[in-house]
Design an enzyme around this catalytic site. Structure first.
Site, short mmCIF file in Angstrom:
data_model
loop_
_atom_site.label_atom_id
_atom_site.label_comp_id
_atom_site.label_asym_id
_atom_site.label_seq_id
_atom_site.Cartn_x
_atom_site.Cartn_y
_atom_site.Cartn_z
N GLY A 58 0.89 -1.28 -0.08
CA GLY A 58 -0.02 0.07 0.12
C GLY A 58 0.87 1.31 -0.08
N CYS A 85 5.20 -5.98 1.76
CA CYS A 85 5.58 -4.67 1.72
C CYS A 85 5.01 -3.68 2.93
CB CYS A 85 5.41 -4.16 0.45
SG CYS A 85 6.01 -2.25 -0.03
N TYR A 86 3.91 -3.08 2.63
CA TYR A 86 3.04 -2.28 3.50
C TYR A 86 2.82 -3.35 4.34
CZ TYR A 86 -0.17 0.97 5.57
OH TYR A 86 -1.08 1.48 6.72
N HIS A 172 8.44 -7.94 -3.23
CA HIS A 172 7.04 -8.30 -3.72
C HIS A 172 7.31 -9.49 -4.34
CE1 HIS A 172 4.58 -4.34 -3.31
NE2 HIS A 172 5.76 -4.05 -3.41
N GLU A 174 4.86 -11.36 -5.69
CA GLU A 174 3.95 -11.70 -6.71
C GLU A 174 4.17 -10.81 -8.21
OE1 GLU A 174 4.04 -9.46 -4.36
OE2 GLU A 174 2.89 -7.56 -4.66
N ASP A 230 -15.81 -12.79 -22.07
CA ASP A 230 -16.77 -12.90 -21.03
C ASP A 230 -18.29 -13.56 -21.27
OD1 ASP A 230 -14.43 -12.01 -19.94
OD2 ASP A 230 -15.19 -10.13 -19.27
N LYS A 373 -9.43 -12.65 -15.86
CA LYS A 373 -9.68 -12.85 -17.28
C LYS A 373 -8.89 -14.14 -17.88
CE LYS A 373 -11.19 -10.74 -20.89
NZ LYS A 373 -12.52 -10.00 -20.89
#
Ligand code: XMP
Length: 517
Positions: A58, A85-86, A172, A174, A230, A373
């Site tokens: 964040g 992180c945050y 991070h 990710e 979608d 997605k």
């Protein structure tokens, strides 16, 4: 929502920019994952019975009074927590550690020393490239914590309290810039949280079909099919579940790409892949009439949106009352963000989201609500949809109308359809991995002088666009091979009448948008 008995990792969102990516990576590890805002009541989060929790990054500083925080009670649940992180700084701040502004901001790829005896880093090299992006850092991790990673600038790059199963990483895991990042998240979900990893797309599709059958019973379902990924996957799933109880309405507003209507009809219409009721409405003339002489972009969007609802409403009336309205809402559309807030309306997007007010139905069915997605595409493949449809690039609701600068005429639509089809054909010769996220032709309202044979021409210029993006909020220009652009340009001026010039748009977003209007 997690199904009964399904393992869940809960990502608590403190406003970081990679939150959806964290959830994606966890799902890649085979564990279902949801994102929830830090503002949700604690008991609501607890009721989800997560096997593990991840605190996101964040933009704030944990020691400032109004920064996002969470009740310390969460650390007493016995549920493993990983702070990123945050999130890692928040954990230190709340548990007796110390966070302060770092002398040197750490940003970018950084070599980090890891304690590979920690379960979080099991199987990793002792020195690993990690992605850092922080101004503050932890100087003391708090009682019970052991430092398990560090860099020269960041004394506590990761810390762990083995007993309470609390872990924190300053970097991070990710993002792809962190080597072995997914392995770190995998270690967290498997070795720390003890997950078994049973989340798989094939079983998701199967379970969703069964759940839809149970919920819908003998009810009737109506679905607005745009031909996009979608709505197509949503329709396919419902068709598998309830067959002829489903009616799909597809509106050709005359602003589709070349052959698009035929392609949709081939999949969903008679003789197609599914056993359902399919209505294709040819509303081209209606839309052209409405758009005649209209050149202001927002006015075009509004007219198309309104007319679409009118056409759909008329078709829905013919079908009569239905029990369910099916919509292809996907997870990024519904996810609750921690520090959301309304951004300025740059363009009003016309989607079918406004339909519920105009259709007579009892309940909404949104079978893709939990999917990202690329998971929707995977589900589409499981359901047997053609590859071209599943991999389709995004196409805006108002279609070619916002790729024709100025007033729309059927002639201009036909011109653009041809040029766009040629361009896409040339780009599609590139390997999938090299193709842009979105690529299309637009018809400018610029006319210029050219020469064809011995004749002077005074014709239109086509603009080609190619962008690479993950979120469509910002976009880079895709540097296509010059040969691809040249081949497209050459074919367009030769094969499409009234085009004598082809331009390539080299603008990023911002300041330009992806579409031209
Ligand atoms: P912009 O042009 O805003 O586009 O940079 C970002 C993404 O949104 C799509 N887009 C639309 N989609 N209705 C839609 O359904 C619209 O009115 C619309 N305008 C833009 C665009 O294709 C890109 O993927």
């Amino acid at each position: 929502m997690a199904q009964e008995g399904q393992e869940l990792i809960l990502v608590i969102d403190f406003g970081g920019q990679y939150n959806q990516l964290i959830a994606r990576r966890v799902r890649e590890c085979g564990v279902y994952c949801e994102i929830a805002s830090y503002t949700q009541p604690l008991e609501k989060l607890k009721a989800k019975k997560p096997a593990g929790i991840i605190f996101t990054g964040g933009p704030n500083s944990v020691y400032l009074p109004d920064s996002p925080a969470i009740d310390k009670e969460i650390f007493t649940w016995g549920v493993p927590i990983l702070g990123i992180c945050y999130g890692s700084q928040l954990m230190a701040h709340l548990l007796g550690g110390h966070v302060e502004v770092a002398e040197e901001r750490e940003y970018g790829k950084t070599l980090v020393d890891l304690d590979v005896t920690s379960p979080l880093f099991a199987g990793l090299p002792a020195k690993n490239v990690c992605w850092m992006s922080h101004n503050d850092h932890i100087t003391a991790a708090g009682p019970g914590f052991k430092i398990i990673a560090s860099t020269p600038n960041c004394p506590v790059a990761a810390a762990a309290d083995l007993e309470r199963k609390l872990y924190s990483v300053q970097f991070h895991p990710e993002v792809l810039h962190t080597e072995n990042g997914t392995a770190i998240l995998g270690n967290f979900v498997y070795k720390v949280c003890g997950c078994a990893g049973t989340w798989k797309m094939a079983s998701f599709v199967e379970e969703s079909v069964a759940a839809l059958q149970k919920r819908i019973g003998s009810g009737r379902v109506l679905c607005a099919l745009s031909g996009g990924v979608d709505s197509s996957v949503c329709a396919a799933m419902l068709a598998r579940a309830v067959g002829k109880q489903l009616t799909c309405v597809f509106v050709d507003h005359g602003l589709l790409r070349k052959n698009e209507r035929e392609e949709v009809c081939a999949v969903f219409g008679e003789g197609g892949l599914f056993d359902l009721n399919f209505v294709c409405v040819d509303a081209r003339e209606r839309f052209y009439k409405k758009l005649a002489g209209v050149s202001e972009p927002e006015r075009k969007r509004k007219l198309i949106g309104e007319e679409f609802i009118r056409v759909f409403e008329e078709e829905a009336k013919k079908i009569g009352a239905v029990d369910f309205l099916a919509q292809g809402t996907i997870y990024p559309d519904v996810v609750e963000s921690g520090l959301g807030g309304e951004s300025a309306t740059i363009k009003s997007h016309h989607n079918v989201g406004g339909l519920p007010d105009f259709v007579d139905f009892k309940e909404i069915a949104e079978p893709l609500r939990d999917l990202f997605k690329d998971e929707v595409r995977q589900a589409g493949r499981e359901l047997g949809l053609p590859v071209a449809l599943v991999n389709r690039q995004p196409f805006p609701g108002p279609g070619l109308a916002i790729r024709i600068i100025g007033a729309v005429t059927p002639e201009k639509v036909a011109l653009l359809q041809e040029a766009d089809a040629i361009y896409r054909e040339e780009v599609d010769k590139l390997p999938l991995a090299e193709r842009p996220s979105q690529y299309f032709a637009a018809l400018t309202n610029m006319r210029s002088v050219g020469v064809m044979g011995d004749e002077r021409t005074y014709d239109y210029a086509i603009a080609l666009r190619a962008v690479t993006t993950t979120d469509f909020m910002t976009a880079e220009v895709t540097e296509l091979p010059p040969a691809t652009i040249a081949a497209a340009a050459n074919r367009i001026v030769n094969e499409v009448q009234h085009i004598n010039r082809v331009l390539f748009d080299f603008t990023t977003k911002p300041p330009a948008t992806i579409e031209f209007e």
